[in-house]
Design a protein around this motif. Structure first.
Motif, PDB file in Angstrom:
ATOM      1  N   HIS A  16       6.607 152.399  -4.954  1.00  0.00           N
ATOM      2  CA  HIS A  16       8.730 151.936  -4.516  1.00  0.00           C
ATOM      3  C   HIS A  16       7.902 151.883  -3.380  1.00  0.00           C
ATOM      4  CE1 HIS A  16      12.557 151.910  -4.613  1.00  0.00           C
ATOM      5  NE2 HIS A  16      12.817 151.961  -3.561  1.00  0.00           N
ATOM      6  N   GLN A  18       5.625 151.163  -1.352  1.00  0.00           N
ATOM      7  CA  GLN A  18       5.358 150.312  -0.733  1.00  0.00           C
ATOM      8  C   GLN A  18       5.857 148.740  -1.080  1.00  0.00           C
ATOM      9  OE1 GLN A  18       2.003 151.154  -3.916  1.00  0.00           O
ATOM     10  NE2 GLN A  18       0.594 151.748  -2.100  1.00  0.00           N
ATOM     11  N   SER A  19       6.378 148.840  -2.378  1.00  0.00           N
ATOM     12  CA  SER A  19       6.848 147.630  -2.513  1.00  0.00           C
ATOM     13  C   SER A  19       8.100 147.318  -1.599  1.00  0.00           C
ATOM     14  CB  SER A  19       8.063 147.666  -3.797  1.00  0.00           C
ATOM     15  OG  SER A  19       8.717 148.811  -3.946  1.00  0.00           O
ATOM     16  N   MET A  20       9.055 148.249  -1.073  1.00  0.00           N
ATOM     17  CA  MET A  20       9.995 148.716   0.257  1.00  0.00           C
ATOM     18  C   MET A  20       9.054 147.775   1.496  1.00  0.00           C
ATOM     19  SD  MET A  20      12.588 148.853  -1.061  1.00  0.00           S
ATOM     20  CE  MET A  20      13.739 149.146   0.032  1.00  0.00           C
ATOM     21  N   HIS A  22       7.014 145.945   1.810  1.00  0.00           N
ATOM     22  CA  HIS A  22       6.416 145.139   1.029  1.00  0.00           C
ATOM     23  C   HIS A  22       7.727 143.921   1.506  1.00  0.00           C
ATOM     24  CE1 HIS A  22       2.311 145.568   0.245  1.00  0.00           C
ATOM     25  NE2 HIS A  22       2.974 145.903  -0.683  1.00  0.00           N
ATOM     26  N   GLN A  23       9.144 143.935   1.426  1.00  0.00           N
ATOM     27  CA  GLN A  23      10.107 143.748   2.085  1.00  0.00           C
ATOM     28  C   GLN A  23      10.492 143.808   3.661  1.00  0.00           C
ATOM     29  OE1 GLN A  23      12.815 145.081  -1.198  1.00  0.00           O
ATOM     30  NE2 GLN A  23      11.215 144.686  -2.656  1.00  0.00           N
ATOM     31  N   THR A  24      10.225 144.284   4.483  1.00  0.00           N
ATOM     32  CA  THR A  24      10.115 144.155   5.970  1.00  0.00           C
ATOM     33  C   THR A  24       9.226 143.585   6.314  1.00  0.00           C
ATOM     34  OG1 THR A  24       8.580 146.181   6.207  1.00  0.00           O
ATOM     35  CG2 THR A  24      10.629 146.716   4.641  1.00  0.00           C
ATOM     36  N   SER A  25      10.081 143.815   7.475  1.00  0.00           N
ATOM     37  CA  SER A  25       8.738 142.416   7.940  1.00  0.00           C
ATOM     38  C   SER A  25       7.931 143.188   9.122  1.00  0.00           C
ATOM     39  CB  SER A  25      10.044 141.721   9.697  1.00  0.00           C
ATOM     40  OG  SER A  25      10.470 143.078  10.550  1.00  0.00           O
TER      41      SER A  25
END
Length: 83
Positions: A16, A18-20, A22-25
């Motif tokens: 979770h 890691q996925s979060m 990847h959603q950031t800049s």
């Protein structure tokens, strides 16, 4: 997370996170995560017996020095496998 909630919860938390990220800049390279896991495993290595004493009074008699050592060994093993 591993000792209190178990392997599945620990791995789910990591996935979770890691996925979060990847959603950031912010670009985070998780290639070296196994090395960081091994580094993190050093701190409790010499204190497991002492750390284990806090869980039974908190109602977690299932968390013992033996279960913590087994979890620690598994954690280290999975980190080495990921290298």
């Amino acid at each position: 997370i591993l000792w209190i909630f178990g392997r599945d919860a620990m791995q789910e938390f990591t996935h979770h996170y890691q996925s979060m990220m990847h959603q950031t800049s912010v670009a985070i390279d998780f290639t070296n995560l196994p090395y960081w896991d091994l580094n993190a495993a050093l701190r409790p290595a010499s204190a497991i017996a002492e750390w284990a004493t806090v869980y039974p009074p908190w109602g977690r008699a299932d968390i013992t020095e033996e279960t913590m050592r087994a979890g620690h060994k598994w954690f280290i093993t999975q980190a080495f496998k990921a290298l």
